[in-house]
Each structure stands twice: as C-alpha cells, then as structure tokens.
Design an enzyme around this catalytic site. Sequence first.
Site, PDB file in Angstrom:
ATOM      1  N   GLU A 175       0.715  -1.355   0.012  1.00 25.26           N
ATOM      2  CA  GLU A 175       0.022   0.005  -0.068  1.00 25.26           C
ATOM      3  C   GLU A 175       0.854   1.334  -0.086  1.00 25.26           C
ATOM      4  O   GLU A 175       0.285   2.441   0.526  1.00 25.26           O
ATOM      5  CB  GLU A 175      -1.012  -0.127   1.082  1.00 25.26           C
ATOM      6  CG  GLU A 175      -1.868  -1.115   1.211  1.00 25.26           C
ATOM      7  CD  GLU A 175      -2.804  -1.205   2.479  1.00 25.26           C
ATOM      8  OE1 GLU A 175      -4.123  -1.195   1.799  1.00 25.26           O
ATOM      9  OE2 GLU A 175      -2.787  -0.773   3.253  1.00 25.26           O
ATOM     10  N   HIS A 231     -19.136  -8.580   3.979  1.00 20.85           N
ATOM     11  CA  HIS A 231     -17.820  -8.244   4.469  1.00 20.85           C
ATOM     12  C   HIS A 231     -17.334  -9.174   5.315  1.00 20.85           C
ATOM     13  O   HIS A 231     -17.844  -9.422   6.331  1.00 20.85           O
ATOM     14  CB  HIS A 231     -17.749  -7.008   4.963  1.00 20.85           C
ATOM     15  CG  HIS A 231     -16.322  -6.306   5.301  1.00 20.85           C
ATOM     16  ND1 HIS A 231     -16.093  -5.859   6.470  1.00 20.85           N
ATOM     17  CD2 HIS A 231     -15.280  -6.212   4.531  1.00 20.85           C
ATOM     18  CE1 HIS A 231     -14.863  -5.405   6.515  1.00 20.85           C
ATOM     19  NE2 HIS A 231     -14.203  -6.120   5.180  1.00 20.85           N
ATOM     20  N   HIS A 232     -16.156  -9.751   5.195  1.00 25.69           N
ATOM     21  CA  HIS A 232     -15.434 -10.703   6.157  1.00 25.69           C
ATOM     22  C   HIS A 232     -13.944 -10.083   6.200  1.00 25.69           C
ATOM     23  O   HIS A 232     -13.039 -10.506   5.588  1.00 25.69           O
ATOM     24  CB  HIS A 232     -15.125 -12.201   5.255  1.00 25.69           C
ATOM     25  CG  HIS A 232     -16.567 -12.920   5.094  1.00 25.69           C
ATOM     26  ND1 HIS A 232     -16.641 -14.184   4.601  1.00 25.69           N
ATOM     27  CD2 HIS A 232     -17.696 -12.784   5.902  1.00 25.69           C
ATOM     28  CE1 HIS A 232     -17.785 -14.795   4.708  1.00 25.69           C
ATOM     29  NE2 HIS A 232     -18.441 -13.806   5.358  1.00 25.69           N
ATOM     30  N   GLU A 233     -13.968  -9.516   7.327  1.00 24.94           N
ATOM     31  CA  GLU A 233     -12.570  -8.904   7.786  1.00 24.94           C
ATOM     32  C   GLU A 233     -11.985  -9.883   8.693  1.00 24.94           C
ATOM     33  O   GLU A 233     -12.606 -10.281   9.923  1.00 24.94           O
ATOM     34  CB  GLU A 233     -12.749  -7.403   8.386  1.00 24.94           C
ATOM     35  CG  GLU A 233     -11.523  -6.884   9.117  1.00 24.94           C
ATOM     36  CD  GLU A 233     -10.339  -7.011   8.160  1.00 24.94           C
ATOM     37  OE1 GLU A 233      -9.403  -7.582   8.231  1.00 24.94           O
ATOM     38  OE2 GLU A 233     -10.537  -6.196   7.092  1.00 24.94           O
ATOM     39  N   HIS A 263      -9.046  -7.803  -0.417  1.00 23.18           N
ATOM     40  CA  HIS A 263      -8.192  -6.492   0.265  1.00 23.18           C
ATOM     41  C   HIS A 263      -7.238  -6.975   1.105  1.00 23.18           C
ATOM     42  O   HIS A 263      -7.425  -8.098   1.761  1.00 23.18           O
ATOM     43  CB  HIS A 263      -9.248  -5.599   1.201  1.00 23.18           C
ATOM     44  CG  HIS A 263     -10.048  -4.792  -0.019  1.00 23.18           C
ATOM     45  ND1 HIS A 263     -10.075  -3.251   0.159  1.00 23.18           N
ATOM     46  CD2 HIS A 263     -10.692  -4.885  -1.051  1.00 23.18           C
ATOM     47  CE1 HIS A 263     -10.846  -2.708  -0.959  1.00 23.18           C
ATOM     48  NE2 HIS A 263     -11.259  -3.944  -1.528  1.00 23.18           N
ATOM     49  N   GLU A 264      -5.990  -6.270   0.982  1.00 26.78           N
ATOM     50  CA  GLU A 264      -4.780  -6.779   1.944  1.00 26.78           C
ATOM     51  C   GLU A 264      -4.212  -7.968   1.663  1.00 26.78           C
ATOM     52  O   GLU A 264      -3.541  -8.594   2.141  1.00 26.78           O
ATOM     53  CB  GLU A 264      -4.938  -6.489   3.111  1.00 26.78           C
ATOM     54  CG  GLU A 264      -5.403  -5.209   3.949  1.00 26.78           C
ATOM     55  CD  GLU A 264      -6.714  -4.902   3.963  1.00 26.78           C
ATOM     56  OE1 GLU A 264      -7.486  -3.782   3.776  1.00 26.78           O
ATOM     57  OE2 GLU A 264      -7.814  -5.629   4.006  1.00 26.78           O
ATOM     58  N   GLU A 317      -9.223   4.772  -0.024  1.00 28.43           N
ATOM     59  CA  GLU A 317      -9.449   4.948   1.146  1.00 28.43           C
ATOM     60  C   GLU A 317      -8.163   5.949   1.768  1.00 28.43           C
ATOM     61  O   GLU A 317      -8.506   6.356   2.946  1.00 28.43           O
ATOM     62  CB  GLU A 317      -9.470   3.688   1.994  1.00 28.43           C
ATOM     63  CG  GLU A 317      -8.201   2.708   2.141  1.00 28.43           C
ATOM     64  CD  GLU A 317      -8.488   1.622   2.453  1.00 28.43           C
ATOM     65  OE1 GLU A 317      -9.676   1.125   2.733  1.00 28.43           O
ATOM     66  OE2 GLU A 317      -7.477   0.977   3.059  1.00 28.43           O
TER      67      GLU A 317
END
Length: 691
Positions: free
Chosen positions: A175, A400-402, A470-471, A495
Amino acid sequence: MHKSLLPLLLFVFLSTQSLAQSSFRVSSPDRAIQVTVQNTPTGEVTYQIRYKGKPVIQPSSLGFMLQRPQVTLNRFTIAGADSSRTDETWKPVWGEVSQIRNNYQELGVRLLDKAGSGIAMLVRFRVFNDGVGFRYEFPEQTALTHFIVADERTQFAFAADHTTFWQPGDYDSNEYLYNTTRLTEVNAIAAAAKEKDIALQSLIGPNAVQTPLLLKTADGLYISLYEAALLNYPVMHLQLDKAKLTLTSQLTPDAVGNKAYLQTPAHTPWRTILVSDKATDLPASKLILNLNAPSTIADPSWIKPQKFVGMWWEMHVGKATWERAGGKHGANTQNVKKYIDFAAKYGFDGVLVEGWNVGWEDWFGNWKEDVFDFVTPYPDYDLHSLTAYAQQKGVRLIMHHETSGSVTNYERRMDAAFQYMQKQGMNTVKTGYVGRIIPRGEHHDSQWMVNHYQRVAEKAAQYRIMIDSHESAHPTGLHRTYPNWMASEAARGSEFNNAPTLGITPEHTTLLPFTRMLGGPMDFTPGLFRFRLNQFDSTRTTRVRTTLAKQLALYVTLYSPLQMAADLPENYERHLDAFQFIRDVPVDWDDTKVIAAEPGDYILTARKGKGTANWYVGAITDENSRDLPLPLDFLEPGKTYEATIYRDGPNADWDTNPEAYVIEKRSVTAKTKLTLRLAKGGGCAIQFIRR
C-alpha cells in the site's frame, strides 16, 4: 479456437569443444524480442533479452539454493532443448476485451546439476510480441521428491541506471506510494519512513523493492518486471545490487525462514518481463493473463460484474464507526435501508456493509486469534429483514469478511460463513486481512498465505460466491483461472485519501495502470465527490487530490468488474448530473484501447461496452494541467454518436477548485478529433452513444 504448434526456427550455436557452451536463441513471433540462453564455460546458465536490437536484460544467471536437500543449483549441463509455437484465441468470462490472442514461441531448456546431485530441472521460456515469461520446472525424478527452497537466484541485470518507479520491498504491505528515482538512488528504508499510515510494515532492507517494478530507459524503452500465476509459492520481491545494476529475486520467507515447500513434479510462477517502446503497450498487454491456466469453473454463468454502493466511506470520514460501542455504529438496520433505497433508485446492483458483525471493539492490533465468527450480526443490524428488503428492491447485500489477519480462524469458519451468505441470498464477499497474520510468523506474501487466497477462491466457487480481496498478495492474472476472484485491492486505494500523512498524490492513479494493474483488476473505490474530508469533523485536514471530473474518468482508466461508487449518497445528490456518468458506465467490456499514456503523467483510455455499440473514454493527469488530443477513429465508420463530455471547468484545479466541471453534448463521428483539456489533478470522462 484455433491453435497451432509449429516447429520453431531455433538457432543453436554449439562450441567446438563441448555442449555445455551451447547457446539457444528464441524470438517473438514478430521478431522484435530476442532471448538468448547460454551455458557458460563454468556451467552457469544465463539468459539475456533484446528488443529491436536494444538491450533489455543483460546476461543474468538462473538458479536455486535448496535447504532440503542442501544443494546449490547454479552450475548445469544442458541436456537438451525443445521448442514449439502457439497461436490461439480464448474468451474470458469477463474483462477488458471479449477475446484474447495467445501468440508466443516457446523454448524449454533441460538442465542437469553439474555438482553431481543428479537433480534435473527445466527452464521454460515463452516469448510474446510484448514480452517474455519464464519459469522453472522440476519433473518427477528419483534424485528429488520433497524439497525446500531456501532461495531462488533469478537475476535481472541492466545495462544502465534506468529511471525506476518503485515501492519499498515489504512482506506484508503493498500500500505504498510509488517513488521515481534512478536505480542507484533506491532507498527503501528512507521511503518507508515517510509512510506513517500503513497498518503493518515488514521491510526487507534499503535495497529491496516490490514487483511489479517499472523502468524506463534513456532511449525510450518501457520495461516491467513482475510475475504470473502465483500459486503454491511465495511472492517475489527484488534485491538490488547498485554496483552491478542487477536485481535478484527475494522470496518471502515463512515463520522459520524457509521460502517454499514443494514436491515433484512442481514449477514456480512465471517471471515476466514486459517491454515496448510505446507506453500504451504495457497496460494493454495480456501476457500475464495468457500465462495463467484456463478457468476451473465449468459453468461461470453465475459470475456477474457489478456496480455497488456501500456503508463504508462514512466510517473513514468520521460520520460513523465500525464498532457498535460509542453510539455511532453505521451498520444499523435503518441506515443500511437508506443505502438500499439509494442503490435501487439509481440502478446499482449491490450494497456493501462493513461493521455488521460482532467483534469490532478489539479487532485490530492484539494479534488475537478468535475475533469474528462471520455469522453473528450486532443486535441493531437485522440482516434477515434487510436481505428481504433488498430483494424487494432488486438489490443484493454484499458481505464483508474482515479476518484481522487471523487466517486460521477464517479457515475454520469459511464453510459456515459461506453457507450463511447463501441463506441470506448474498453472492459477493469482500475479504480483508488487516494486521499481523495468524499463523503467527507468516506474512501476507508467504507461500502459506498464497495458498490460503487460492483456497478461498476455490471454496467460494463451490458456493457460487464472488470474491473481492483486500490486503492480499498482489494479483498475478489468476482471475483467468478463478473468474469468481474478480478484484483485489493490493495497492494504495482510495481510502488513503483520508490518510493524514501522504494520502494519494495526483500522479498515483496515472502509475497504477503500468504497475499494480498489470496483474488484474483493482478495487480502487473511485467516485469521491466531496474533496475536503472535514464534513463531520472540522479538525480533519485530509483531502482528495483530484477534480470531480477525474473521479469520473477513473471508472474507465482503472478497470474492475466490481466498481464501487465510494462516496456518501448525500454527496452524490449534490451533483446528480455528474453522478449520471457513474450510473451509465459499464463494468464489462468488449474492447479496450489505450490511446495515449506516459507513466506518472497521464493516461487516455477508450472502452467499448459489452454487447453494445457504445464507447466510454477516461483521461487523467498528474499534478500538471495538459491538453490531450483524442482522435475518434475507434468509433464505427459512417455512424454518428452523441458524445456526453464530463470535463474540468475552466478554473478547475485539484487544490483550489476541485468541484468545477462542465457537462456538454455534441454530435461526433469517427473522423472527429477532440482536444481534452485537463486541469491540474484533473480528468475527463466521455460517453459515446451510437445513434
């Protein structure tokens, strides 16, 4: 599909003394690129690449260090070589074009370890008109079965101190902003020290950089180093030897320092070198996709590109919170209904909801394993009624699965989580991996995690679920093999406009098509319409460094089949005329043409909507204003189009007047020539409707 395997004219230069001094040469189908593989008198095997006679890669060595068995593979006897020609076309499930040509000449060189271990290896080269891919293959053999890679010793040597667009080498984050220096001026530690807003840093060293790495030579060649088909292997970073102008592969280690655990037959990902004297060729390249295997999904009819809005940005700008504690919980039933109403009113497919599930009070920074269970909503979020409400409105909720980096926890719960989604009528999930990884000691880029991302894609496909990760590790074209893995973040996304230190510079989005996006679509989350981010907190100084017209153009220049309209509904309702472009622009395409580009400066792209005669154009610039000519010869000859032009206003400027825009209509044909005037940090978006 047409496929031909033709004998390749292979030039073999044999020494009068021994086969070990032979060299093999293979060229691209158009003869512009030439690869030479040579066995030196000491047994070293090197390769070099030239483009139209100019040096791209100087003689560079190939090899491995194994930890088990403890063998160094860097001196070889060449046991033989095979060659072939492939020319075929194939159709992606979705993408930037409706069909892709896969045209290359191949050379496979069989090697035997000269030190006497008996280990055999093959290096396979595929040479396309726009670059080269090569990988190592370890066939099944008695001398090698299970083995552990300590280091891969692939080198990329350059002839001069090229201009380089780079990010610091980091095993856990991609990032960073890009830096532009000479090769010899790379200082990854100094660059990373300026980055205060990255959640987790695992820096490799001062001379380590990430792939994709972009270089530009003094005589106008553009060169990209990357990888394709990253499976069962760690991410490749690069270590720079400034004195020799040579980069060497730096694989991501696991918790005990090993790089990869393999069993024959096995192969590495492809190491890729894109090269052209035209900047526009790099973002248009399909080389990385072509090096990936065909789709594993027999019936992909359930995989649908989509546009969505989300209960997401309001947490970033301080209107709401992910956690319920504190009284500002955004993911409550009534608030999400407003997003569903907005999506239905303006024709969006889905609504992403973050912060819906129990666990956000201590989700980050504690290296805690049992964080979320992915099936328990907060008490103020009635998921069942919201699902029914969305269905009535013709909209789907997006899950959403964080994981908060607790990947072992997610793996245990994945089946239950996807079953829960199915029961709620949800077919798309955004996954997240913020923080340090569990299993503890693993990295986001390690072999174990690379295998995890693959397991998620495969498991999701069993439940007919689409993935937006993401990530995660950088993408390497695996959306061909797993077309339900539709997008990734894997770079600095929108973001970071709210990040207080460096944020997103105007040039950042002009670099992404030449770097990160070579590997696949990015969930950048464009479409911000309010530029000073103090709407709910007057003390905030963060801001979006683009004009409004540039935010529209990003929907064309930054491709994704999952495109988000990232801003708040109330901010869009202030500019419904400009918002119309976001509503109209497709997320799937029949054709794409990169018309003009210069990395770090500007890019101008045209795309033809899937199954339509309509075209869309996006043009963006860096911090400098500029005029870009736009010939319309991509339009159908003899036809008239109505062009709706969303451009920067006369006084627009990302810093002083970002909201100034003009919308105008005019009649055009393929013979029309336009000039696009882009403000500082500006852009232009155009819709062409055939009449």
